[in-house]
Write a protein that holds these residues in place. Sequence first.
Motif, PDB file in Angstrom:
ATOM      1  N   CYS A   1       0.846  -1.193   0.000  1.00 21.61           N
ATOM      2  CA  CYS A   1       0.000   0.000   0.000  1.00 21.61           C
ATOM      3  C   CYS A   1       0.879   1.239   0.000  1.00 21.61           C
ATOM      4  O   CYS A   1       2.030   1.208   0.425  1.00 21.61           O
ATOM      5  CB  CYS A   1      -0.957  -0.009   1.191  1.00 21.61           C
ATOM      6  SG  CYS A   1      -0.171  -0.285   2.792  1.00 21.61           S
TER       7      CYS A   1
ATOM      8  N   SER B   1       0.834   5.795  -1.478  1.00 18.90           N
ATOM      9  CA  SER B   1       0.203   6.824  -2.295  1.00 18.90           C
ATOM     10  C   SER B   1       0.550   6.623  -3.767  1.00 18.90           C
ATOM     11  O   SER B   1       1.357   5.761  -4.116  1.00 18.90           O
ATOM     12  CB  SER B   1       0.645   8.209  -1.816  1.00 18.90           C
ATOM     13  OG  SER B   1       2.059   8.318  -1.837  1.00 18.90           O
TER      14      SER B   1
ATOM     15  N   PRO C   1      -3.917   3.574  -5.488  1.00 16.91           N
ATOM     16  CA  PRO C   1      -3.100   4.641  -4.921  1.00 16.91           C
ATOM     17  C   PRO C   1      -3.885   5.511  -3.950  1.00 16.91           C
ATOM     18  O   PRO C   1      -5.106   5.465  -3.910  1.00 16.91           O
ATOM     19  CB  PRO C   1      -2.673   5.446  -6.153  1.00 16.91           C
ATOM     20  CG  PRO C   1      -3.753   5.192  -7.149  1.00 16.91           C
ATOM     21  CD  PRO C   1      -4.196   3.773  -6.916  1.00 16.91           C
ATOM     22  N   SER C   2      -3.163   6.314  -3.184  1.00 19.01           N
ATOM     23  CA  SER C   2      -3.690   7.279  -2.211  1.00 19.01           C
ATOM     24  C   SER C   2      -4.284   6.576  -1.012  1.00 19.01           C
ATOM     25  O   SER C   2      -4.209   5.357  -0.865  1.00 19.01           O
ATOM     26  CB  SER C   2      -4.714   8.224  -2.845  1.00 19.01           C
ATOM     27  OG  SER C   2      -5.979   7.599  -2.927  1.00 19.01           O
ATOM     28  N   ARG C   3      -4.879   7.356  -0.116  1.00 16.46           N
ATOM     29  CA  ARG C   3      -5.370   6.797   1.139  1.00 16.46           C
ATOM     30  C   ARG C   3      -6.497   5.800   0.923  1.00 16.46           C
ATOM     31  O   ARG C   3      -6.816   5.015   1.805  1.00 16.46           O
ATOM     32  CB  ARG C   3      -5.827   7.924   2.072  1.00 16.46           C
ATOM     33  CG  ARG C   3      -4.675   8.816   2.510  1.00 16.46           C
ATOM     34  CD  ARG C   3      -5.079   9.784   3.597  1.00 16.46           C
ATOM     35  NE  ARG C   3      -3.915  10.556   4.038  1.00 16.46           N
ATOM     36  CZ  ARG C   3      -3.910  11.355   5.089  1.00 16.46           C
ATOM     37  NH1 ARG C   3      -4.995  11.501   5.819  1.00 16.46           N
ATOM     38  NH2 ARG C   3      -2.832  12.018   5.419  1.00 16.46           N
TER      39      ARG C   3
ATOM     40  N   ALA D   1       6.804   4.084  -0.367  1.00 17.76           N
ATOM     41  CA  ALA D   1       6.809   5.548  -0.448  1.00 17.76           C
ATOM     42  C   ALA D   1       7.994   6.008  -1.279  1.00 17.76           C
ATOM     43  O   ALA D   1       8.959   5.264  -1.487  1.00 17.76           O
ATOM     44  CB  ALA D   1       6.881   6.159   0.948  1.00 17.76           C
TER      45      ALA D   1
ATOM     46  N   ASP E   1       5.334  14.729   0.842  1.00 18.01           N
ATOM     47  CA  ASP E   1       3.943  14.264   0.834  1.00 18.01           C
ATOM     48  C   ASP E   1       3.860  12.752   0.907  1.00 18.01           C
ATOM     49  O   ASP E   1       3.035  12.192   1.634  1.00 18.01           O
ATOM     50  CB  ASP E   1       3.216  14.779  -0.410  1.00 18.01           C
ATOM     51  CG  ASP E   1       2.956  16.274  -0.367  1.00 18.01           C
ATOM     52  OD1 ASP E   1       3.082  16.871   0.731  1.00 18.01           O
ATOM     53  OD2 ASP E   1       2.630  16.856  -1.427  1.00 18.01           O
ATOM     54  N   ALA E   2       4.695  12.065   0.141  1.00 17.80           N
ATOM     55  CA  ALA E   2       4.655  10.598   0.126  1.00 17.80           C
ATOM     56  C   ALA E   2       5.059  10.026   1.477  1.00 17.80           C
ATOM     57  O   ALA E   2       4.474   9.031   1.940  1.00 17.80           O
ATOM     58  CB  ALA E   2       5.570  10.062  -0.976  1.00 17.80           C
TER      59      ALA E   2
ATOM     60  N   GLU F   1       2.194  10.389   3.842  1.00 15.71           N
ATOM     61  CA  GLU F   1       1.214   9.338   3.575  1.00 15.71           C
ATOM     62  C   GLU F   1       1.686   8.012   4.172  1.00 15.71           C
ATOM     63  O   GLU F   1       0.892   7.242   4.710  1.00 15.71           O
ATOM     64  CB  GLU F   1       1.007   9.188   2.067  1.00 15.71           C
ATOM     65  CG  GLU F   1       0.254  10.341   1.419  1.00 15.71           C
ATOM     66  CD  GLU F   1      -1.216  10.329   1.811  1.00 15.71           C
ATOM     67  OE1 GLU F   1      -1.986   9.542   1.240  1.00 15.71           O
ATOM     68  OE2 GLU F   1      -1.571  11.114   2.712  1.00 15.71           O
TER      69      GLU F   1
ATOM     70  N   TYR G   1       0.878   7.958   7.696  1.00 16.67           N
ATOM     71  CA  TYR G   1      -0.559   7.707   7.876  1.00 16.67           C
ATOM     72  C   TYR G   1      -0.857   6.210   7.768  1.00 16.67           C
ATOM     73  O   TYR G   1      -1.584   5.655   8.594  1.00 16.67           O
ATOM     74  CB  TYR G   1      -1.352   8.475   6.825  1.00 16.67           C
ATOM     75  CG  TYR G   1      -2.781   8.004   6.688  1.00 16.67           C
ATOM     76  CD1 TYR G   1      -3.762   8.404   7.585  1.00 16.67           C
ATOM     77  CD2 TYR G   1      -3.148   7.120   5.672  1.00 16.67           C
ATOM     78  CE1 TYR G   1      -5.076   7.957   7.478  1.00 16.67           C
ATOM     79  CE2 TYR G   1      -4.448   6.661   5.557  1.00 16.67           C
ATOM     80  CZ  TYR G   1      -5.405   7.093   6.458  1.00 16.67           C
ATOM     81  OH  TYR G   1      -6.697   6.630   6.349  1.00 16.67           O
TER      82      TYR G   1
END
Length: 384
Positions: free
Chosen positions: A25, A27, A155-157, A255, A260-261, A264, A267
Amino acid sequence: MSKTPPVLDVDAILDDRGTRIVVCCGSGGVGKTTTAAALGLRAAERGRRAVVLTVDPARRLAQSMGLTELDNTPRLVHTAGEGQLFAMMLDMKRTFDEIIEAHADPERARQILTNPFYQSLSSSFAGTQEYMAMEKLGQLRRSDEWDLIIVDTPPSRSALDFLDAPERLGRFLDGRFIRLLMAPAKAGGRSAFKLLNAGFGLVAGAMTKLLGAQVIKDLQTFVSALDAVFGGFRQRAEMTYKLLQAPGTAFVVVAAPERDAMREASYFVERLAEERMPLAGLVINRVHLSPAGGLSAARSAAAAEDLETRGEHELTAAVLRLHAGRMQLAAREHREREHFVSAHPTVPVVQVPAMPQDVHDLEGLHEIGRLLAGGADVAAPRSA
Protein backbone atom coordinates in the motif's frame (compact mmCIF):
# COMPACT_ATOMS: atom_id res chain seq x y z
CA MET A 1 22.09 12.70 15.06
CA SER A 2 21.21 10.35 12.22
CA LYS A 3 19.22 7.30 13.30
CA THR A 4 19.61 3.89 11.69
CA PRO A 5 16.29 2.04 11.45
CA PRO A 6 15.98 -1.77 11.44
CA VAL A 7 16.48 -3.22 7.95
CA LEU A 8 13.48 -4.73 6.18
CA ASP A 9 14.50 -8.30 5.30
CA VAL A 10 12.43 -8.93 2.18
CA ASP A 11 13.81 -12.41 1.49
CA ALA A 12 12.95 -13.54 5.03
CA ILE A 13 9.32 -12.57 4.37
CA LEU A 14 9.18 -14.28 0.98
CA ASP A 15 10.93 -17.42 2.23
CA ASP A 16 8.65 -17.81 5.25
CA ARG A 17 6.10 -20.42 4.18
CA GLY A 18 3.85 -19.16 6.93
CA THR A 19 3.48 -15.86 5.04
CA ARG A 20 0.55 -16.31 2.65
CA ILE A 21 -0.48 -12.70 1.89
CA VAL A 22 1.61 -9.58 1.26
CA VAL A 23 -0.30 -6.31 0.87
CA CYS A 24 1.52 -3.39 -0.78
CA CYS A 25 0.00 0.00 0.00
CA GLY A 26 1.08 3.58 -0.58
CA SER A 27 0.20 6.82 -2.30
CA GLY A 28 0.13 7.25 -6.06
CA GLY A 29 3.24 7.53 -8.19
CA VAL A 30 5.70 5.93 -5.75
CA GLY A 31 6.35 2.69 -7.64
CA LYS A 32 4.01 0.55 -5.57
CA THR A 33 2.83 -1.60 -8.49
CA THR A 34 6.39 -2.23 -9.61
CA THR A 35 7.33 -3.16 -6.05
CA ALA A 36 4.44 -5.64 -5.84
CA ALA A 37 5.41 -7.19 -9.17
CA ALA A 38 9.08 -7.40 -8.18
CA LEU A 39 8.17 -9.10 -4.89
CA GLY A 40 6.05 -11.61 -6.81
CA LEU A 41 8.84 -12.37 -9.26
CA ARG A 42 11.45 -12.75 -6.53
CA ALA A 43 9.11 -15.05 -4.59
CA ALA A 44 8.72 -17.22 -7.71
CA GLU A 45 12.48 -17.25 -8.24
CA ARG A 46 12.82 -18.51 -4.67
CA GLY A 47 10.46 -21.42 -5.28
CA ARG A 48 7.04 -20.07 -4.38
CA ARG A 49 3.83 -20.24 -6.40
CA ALA A 50 2.84 -16.57 -6.24
CA VAL A 51 0.01 -14.51 -7.69
CA VAL A 52 -0.02 -10.71 -7.87
CA LEU A 53 -3.49 -9.15 -7.69
CA THR A 54 -3.73 -5.49 -8.61
CA VAL A 55 -6.77 -3.51 -7.47
CA ASP A 56 -5.50 -0.46 -9.33
CA PRO A 57 -7.62 0.03 -12.49
CA ALA A 58 -4.60 1.42 -14.35
CA ARG A 59 -2.59 -1.05 -16.43
CA ARG A 60 0.75 -0.51 -14.70
CA LEU A 61 1.07 -4.12 -13.51
CA ALA A 62 0.73 -5.51 -17.03
CA GLN A 63 3.12 -2.86 -18.35
CA SER A 64 5.73 -3.63 -15.69
CA MET A 65 5.65 -7.30 -16.74
CA GLY A 66 5.87 -6.52 -20.43
CA LEU A 67 2.27 -7.67 -21.05
CA THR A 68 -0.40 -5.93 -23.08
CA GLU A 69 -3.22 -6.64 -20.63
CA LEU A 70 -4.41 -8.58 -17.60
CA ASP A 71 -7.92 -9.62 -16.59
CA ASN A 72 -9.91 -11.11 -13.72
CA THR A 73 -8.35 -14.56 -14.14
CA PRO A 74 -4.79 -15.26 -12.90
CA ARG A 75 -2.41 -15.57 -15.85
CA LEU A 76 0.91 -17.42 -15.75
CA VAL A 77 3.68 -14.89 -16.33
CA HIS A 78 6.89 -16.70 -15.44
CA THR A 79 8.20 -20.08 -14.30
CA ALA A 80 11.45 -20.40 -12.38
CA GLY A 81 12.21 -23.98 -11.38
CA GLU A 82 9.53 -24.99 -8.89
CA GLY A 83 8.35 -21.41 -8.53
CA GLN A 84 5.70 -19.72 -10.64
CA LEU A 85 4.43 -16.16 -11.00
CA PHE A 86 0.81 -15.42 -11.90
CA ALA A 87 -0.77 -11.98 -12.27
CA MET A 88 -4.30 -10.62 -12.53
CA MET A 89 -6.17 -7.30 -12.46
CA LEU A 90 -9.40 -7.00 -10.47
CA ASP A 91 -12.46 -6.66 -12.71
CA MET A 92 -14.92 -5.14 -10.26
CA LYS A 93 -18.10 -5.87 -12.23
CA ARG A 94 -17.03 -9.37 -13.29
CA THR A 95 -16.27 -10.29 -9.68
CA PHE A 96 -19.68 -8.95 -8.63
CA ASP A 97 -21.31 -11.01 -11.40
CA GLU A 98 -19.49 -14.13 -10.22
CA ILE A 99 -20.96 -13.69 -6.74
CA ILE A 100 -24.46 -13.49 -8.22
CA GLU A 101 -23.90 -16.55 -10.39
CA ALA A 102 -22.48 -18.55 -7.49
CA HIS A 103 -25.20 -17.74 -4.96
CA ALA A 104 -28.42 -17.64 -7.01
CA ASP A 105 -30.29 -20.09 -9.19
CA PRO A 106 -29.97 -19.42 -12.95
CA GLU A 107 -33.32 -17.62 -13.30
CA ARG A 108 -32.80 -15.34 -10.32
CA ALA A 109 -29.24 -14.66 -11.42
CA ARG A 110 -30.55 -13.61 -14.85
CA GLN A 111 -33.08 -11.26 -13.26
CA ILE A 112 -30.45 -9.64 -11.07
CA LEU A 113 -27.75 -9.35 -13.74
CA THR A 114 -30.16 -7.58 -16.10
CA ASN A 115 -31.56 -5.33 -13.38
CA PRO A 116 -30.69 -1.65 -14.07
CA PHE A 117 -30.09 -0.89 -10.42
CA TYR A 118 -27.69 -3.82 -10.10
CA GLN A 119 -25.84 -2.78 -13.26
CA SER A 120 -25.30 0.68 -11.82
CA LEU A 121 -24.33 -0.65 -8.39
CA SER A 122 -21.84 -3.17 -9.76
CA SER A 123 -20.16 -0.64 -12.03
CA SER A 124 -19.95 2.61 -10.14
CA PHE A 125 -21.40 2.46 -6.62
CA ALA A 126 -19.02 4.04 -4.10
CA GLY A 127 -17.07 1.34 -2.29
CA THR A 128 -17.87 -1.47 -4.72
CA GLN A 129 -14.22 -1.77 -5.76
CA GLU A 130 -13.16 -2.28 -2.14
CA TYR A 131 -15.93 -4.83 -1.52
CA MET A 132 -14.85 -6.78 -4.58
CA ALA A 133 -11.18 -6.57 -3.62
CA MET A 134 -12.01 -8.23 -0.32
CA GLU A 135 -14.12 -10.85 -2.11
CA LYS A 136 -11.42 -11.64 -4.69
CA LEU A 137 -8.69 -11.84 -2.06
CA GLY A 138 -10.87 -14.22 -0.06
CA GLN A 139 -11.53 -16.33 -3.18
CA LEU A 140 -7.82 -16.60 -3.96
CA ARG A 141 -6.98 -17.56 -0.39
CA ARG A 142 -9.76 -20.14 -0.10
CA SER A 143 -8.79 -21.76 -3.40
CA ASP A 144 -5.39 -22.65 -1.92
CA GLU A 145 -3.89 -22.69 -5.44
CA TRP A 146 -1.14 -20.21 -4.52
CA ASP A 147 1.09 -20.26 -1.48
CA LEU A 148 1.67 -16.50 -1.70
CA ILE A 149 -0.79 -13.76 -2.71
CA ILE A 150 0.58 -10.24 -3.26
CA VAL A 151 -2.03 -7.47 -3.36
CA ASP A 152 -1.28 -4.20 -5.14
CA THR A 153 -3.81 -1.74 -3.73
CA PRO A 154 -5.14 1.45 -5.37
CA PRO A 155 -3.10 4.64 -4.92
CA SER A 156 -3.69 7.28 -2.21
CA ARG A 157 -5.37 6.80 1.14
CA SER A 158 -8.19 4.85 -0.52
CA ALA A 159 -5.68 1.98 -0.57
CA LEU A 160 -6.86 1.12 2.92
CA ASP A 161 -10.59 1.55 2.19
CA PHE A 162 -10.91 -2.20 1.70
CA LEU A 163 -10.24 -2.55 5.43
CA ASP A 164 -13.58 -0.80 5.98
CA ALA A 165 -15.47 -2.96 3.45
CA PRO A 166 -17.21 -5.30 5.93
CA GLU A 167 -18.45 -2.44 8.11
CA ARG A 168 -19.53 -0.30 5.14
CA LEU A 169 -21.35 -3.22 3.55
CA GLY A 170 -23.06 -3.92 6.87
CA ARG A 171 -24.22 -0.33 7.15
CA PHE A 172 -25.60 -0.49 3.62
CA LEU A 173 -27.51 -3.73 4.20
CA ASP A 174 -28.76 -2.65 7.60
CA GLY A 175 -29.89 0.82 6.50
CA ARG A 176 -33.51 1.78 7.22
CA PHE A 177 -34.34 2.40 3.54
CA ILE A 178 -32.95 -1.02 2.50
CA ARG A 179 -34.79 -2.76 5.35
CA LEU A 180 -38.06 -1.12 4.32
CA LEU A 181 -37.58 -2.32 0.75
CA MET A 182 -36.67 -5.82 1.91
CA ALA A 183 -39.55 -6.14 4.37
CA PRO A 184 -42.25 -7.06 1.79
CA ALA A 185 -40.11 -9.85 0.33
CA LYS A 186 -39.42 -11.25 3.80
CA ALA A 187 -43.06 -11.16 4.85
CA GLY A 188 -44.58 -12.53 1.61
CA GLY A 189 -48.19 -12.52 0.30
CA ARG A 190 -50.88 -10.07 1.40
CA SER A 191 -49.11 -9.34 4.64
CA ALA A 192 -46.21 -8.12 2.56
CA PHE A 193 -48.52 -5.76 0.69
CA LYS A 194 -49.89 -4.43 3.96
CA LEU A 195 -46.43 -4.07 5.40
CA LEU A 196 -45.27 -2.18 2.38
CA ASN A 197 -48.21 0.19 2.67
CA ALA A 198 -47.63 0.66 6.39
CA GLY A 199 -43.88 0.97 6.42
CA PHE A 200 -43.12 2.44 3.06
CA GLY A 201 -46.31 4.10 1.93
CA LEU A 202 -45.37 7.64 2.92
CA VAL A 203 -42.01 7.37 1.20
CA ALA A 204 -43.17 5.41 -1.83
CA GLY A 205 -45.42 8.14 -3.24
CA ALA A 206 -42.73 10.78 -3.08
CA MET A 207 -40.04 8.43 -4.41
CA THR A 208 -42.27 7.28 -7.26
CA LYS A 209 -42.92 10.89 -8.30
CA LEU A 210 -39.23 11.69 -8.07
CA LEU A 211 -37.74 8.58 -9.68
CA GLY A 212 -40.64 6.95 -11.51
CA ALA A 213 -42.53 3.72 -10.86
CA GLN A 214 -40.16 1.59 -12.95
CA VAL A 215 -37.09 2.73 -11.01
CA ILE A 216 -38.78 1.90 -7.72
CA LYS A 217 -39.80 -1.50 -9.10
CA ASP A 218 -36.25 -2.21 -10.31
CA LEU A 219 -34.88 -1.20 -6.93
CA GLN A 220 -37.34 -3.41 -5.04
CA THR A 221 -36.62 -6.35 -7.36
CA PHE A 222 -32.91 -6.00 -6.70
CA VAL A 223 -33.23 -5.50 -2.96
CA SER A 224 -35.55 -8.49 -2.62
CA ALA A 225 -32.66 -10.72 -3.70
CA LEU A 226 -30.14 -9.28 -1.28
CA ASP A 227 -30.74 -11.81 1.48
CA ALA A 228 -30.47 -14.82 -0.83
CA VAL A 229 -27.47 -13.60 -2.81
CA PHE A 230 -25.47 -11.53 -0.32
CA GLY A 231 -26.31 -13.39 2.85
CA GLY A 232 -22.77 -14.72 3.14
CA PHE A 233 -20.85 -11.85 1.63
CA ARG A 234 -20.60 -9.82 4.80
CA GLN A 235 -19.43 -12.91 6.69
CA ARG A 236 -16.84 -13.70 4.02
CA ALA A 237 -15.61 -10.10 4.05
CA GLU A 238 -15.27 -10.22 7.83
CA MET A 239 -13.33 -13.49 7.53
CA THR A 240 -10.99 -11.87 5.01
CA TYR A 241 -10.55 -8.90 7.35
CA LYS A 242 -9.52 -11.28 10.14
CA LEU A 243 -7.20 -13.02 7.68
CA LEU A 244 -5.48 -9.68 7.09
CA GLN A 245 -4.87 -9.39 10.83
CA ALA A 246 -3.43 -12.89 11.08
CA PRO A 247 0.31 -13.65 11.41
CA GLY A 248 0.36 -15.06 7.85
CA THR A 249 -0.16 -11.56 6.40
CA ALA A 250 2.49 -8.87 5.91
CA PHE A 251 1.78 -5.25 4.97
CA VAL A 252 4.49 -3.43 3.06
CA VAL A 253 4.16 0.36 2.84
CA VAL A 254 5.78 1.89 -0.25
CA ALA A 255 6.81 5.55 -0.45
CA ALA A 256 9.05 7.90 -2.38
CA PRO A 257 11.55 10.03 -0.41
CA GLU A 258 9.38 13.13 -0.80
CA ARG A 259 7.52 15.08 1.88
CA ASP A 260 3.94 14.26 0.83
CA ALA A 261 4.66 10.60 0.13
CA MET A 262 6.46 10.13 3.45
CA ARG A 263 3.56 11.78 5.28
CA GLU A 264 1.21 9.34 3.58
CA ALA A 265 3.52 6.52 4.65
CA SER A 266 3.22 7.70 8.26
CA TYR A 267 -0.56 7.71 7.88
CA PHE A 268 -0.54 4.13 6.57
CA VAL A 269 1.72 2.93 9.37
CA GLU A 270 -0.45 4.55 12.03
CA ARG A 271 -3.69 3.30 10.48
CA LEU A 272 -2.36 -0.25 10.26
CA ALA A 273 -1.37 -0.09 13.93
CA GLU A 274 -4.90 1.06 14.81
CA GLU A 275 -6.39 -1.84 12.85
CA ARG A 276 -3.88 -4.28 14.38
CA MET A 277 -2.62 -5.25 10.95
CA PRO A 278 0.86 -6.87 10.79
CA LEU A 279 3.25 -4.31 9.31
CA ALA A 280 6.41 -5.76 7.76
CA GLY A 281 8.07 -2.45 7.01
CA LEU A 282 8.61 0.46 4.65
CA VAL A 283 10.10 0.48 1.16
CA ILE A 284 11.53 3.88 0.22
CA ASN A 285 11.59 3.82 -3.54
CA ARG A 286 13.55 5.85 -6.12
CA VAL A 287 16.23 7.07 -3.73
CA HIS A 288 18.99 9.17 -5.30
CA LEU A 289 22.46 7.99 -4.37
CA SER A 290 25.89 8.76 -5.81
CA PRO A 291 28.97 6.58 -6.25
CA ALA A 292 30.98 9.70 -5.30
CA GLY A 293 29.17 10.22 -2.03
CA GLY A 294 32.37 11.32 -0.33
CA LEU A 295 32.42 14.53 -2.38
CA SER A 296 29.97 16.88 -0.70
CA ALA A 297 27.65 19.26 -2.51
CA ALA A 298 29.47 22.27 -1.07
CA ARG A 299 32.94 21.11 -2.18
CA SER A 300 31.64 20.11 -5.60
CA ALA A 301 29.97 23.50 -6.12
CA ALA A 302 33.08 25.33 -4.94
CA ALA A 303 35.32 23.36 -7.32
CA ALA A 304 32.94 24.03 -10.20
CA GLU A 305 32.91 27.74 -9.42
CA ASP A 306 36.71 27.82 -9.31
CA LEU A 307 36.99 26.15 -12.72
CA GLU A 308 34.37 28.47 -14.21
CA THR A 309 36.15 31.54 -12.83
CA ARG A 310 39.39 30.44 -14.46
CA GLY A 311 37.59 29.48 -17.68
CA GLU A 312 39.01 25.98 -17.57
CA HIS A 313 37.57 22.49 -18.01
CA GLU A 314 33.99 23.50 -18.77
CA LEU A 315 32.80 19.88 -19.02
CA THR A 316 34.33 19.01 -15.64
CA ALA A 317 32.69 22.07 -14.09
CA ALA A 318 29.29 21.02 -15.52
CA VAL A 319 29.70 17.51 -14.09
CA LEU A 320 30.60 18.96 -10.70
CA ARG A 321 27.46 21.14 -10.82
CA LEU A 322 25.33 18.10 -11.61
CA HIS A 323 26.93 16.20 -8.76
CA ALA A 324 26.28 19.08 -6.37
CA GLY A 325 22.62 19.11 -7.35
CA ARG A 326 22.35 15.37 -6.89
CA MET A 327 23.95 15.52 -3.46
CA GLN A 328 21.58 18.32 -2.43
CA LEU A 329 18.63 16.20 -3.58
CA ALA A 330 20.02 13.21 -1.68
CA ALA A 331 20.33 15.34 1.44
CA ARG A 332 16.69 16.47 1.18
CA GLU A 333 15.56 12.86 0.70
CA HIS A 334 17.63 11.78 3.69
CA ARG A 335 15.99 14.42 5.87
CA GLU A 336 12.55 13.15 4.88
CA ARG A 337 13.60 9.62 5.78
CA GLU A 338 14.94 10.85 9.11
CA HIS A 339 11.62 12.54 9.93
CA PHE A 340 9.84 9.22 9.36
CA VAL A 341 12.39 7.22 11.35
CA SER A 342 12.16 9.66 14.26
CA ALA A 343 8.39 9.20 14.37
CA HIS A 344 8.50 5.42 13.78
CA PRO A 345 11.90 4.18 15.01
CA THR A 346 10.91 0.49 15.15
CA VAL A 347 9.60 0.22 11.58
CA PRO A 348 12.03 -1.75 9.35
CA VAL A 349 13.12 0.18 6.25
CA VAL A 350 14.73 -0.72 2.94
CA GLN A 351 15.77 1.74 0.25
CA VAL A 352 15.68 1.13 -3.50
CA PRO A 353 17.83 3.41 -5.69
CA ALA A 354 16.23 5.36 -8.52
CA MET A 355 16.44 3.48 -11.82
CA PRO A 356 17.61 5.23 -15.01
CA GLN A 357 14.35 4.26 -16.75
CA ASP A 358 10.91 2.78 -16.05
CA VAL A 359 10.66 -0.97 -15.53
CA HIS A 360 8.76 -2.66 -18.35
CA ASP A 361 9.95 -6.28 -18.39
CA LEU A 362 10.86 -9.22 -16.15
CA GLU A 363 14.57 -8.39 -16.31
CA GLY A 364 13.87 -4.98 -14.81
CA LEU A 365 11.63 -6.52 -12.15
CA HIS A 366 14.39 -9.01 -11.31
CA GLU A 367 16.78 -6.11 -10.69
CA ILE A 368 14.24 -4.30 -8.48
CA GLY A 369 13.74 -7.53 -6.52
CA ARG A 370 17.49 -7.85 -6.03
CA LEU A 371 17.69 -4.28 -4.75
CA LEU A 372 14.72 -4.85 -2.45
CA ALA A 373 16.46 -7.85 -0.95
CA GLY A 374 19.92 -6.29 -0.78
CA GLY A 375 18.91 -2.82 0.27
CA ALA A 376 20.90 0.32 -0.40
CA ASP A 377 23.33 2.40 1.60
CA VAL A 378 21.31 4.56 4.00
CA ALA A 379 24.22 6.63 5.27
CA ALA A 380 23.58 10.36 5.39
CA PRO A 381 25.00 12.26 2.39
CA ARG A 382 27.78 14.68 3.25
CA SER A 383 26.74 18.33 3.10
CA ALA A 384 30.14 19.91 3.63
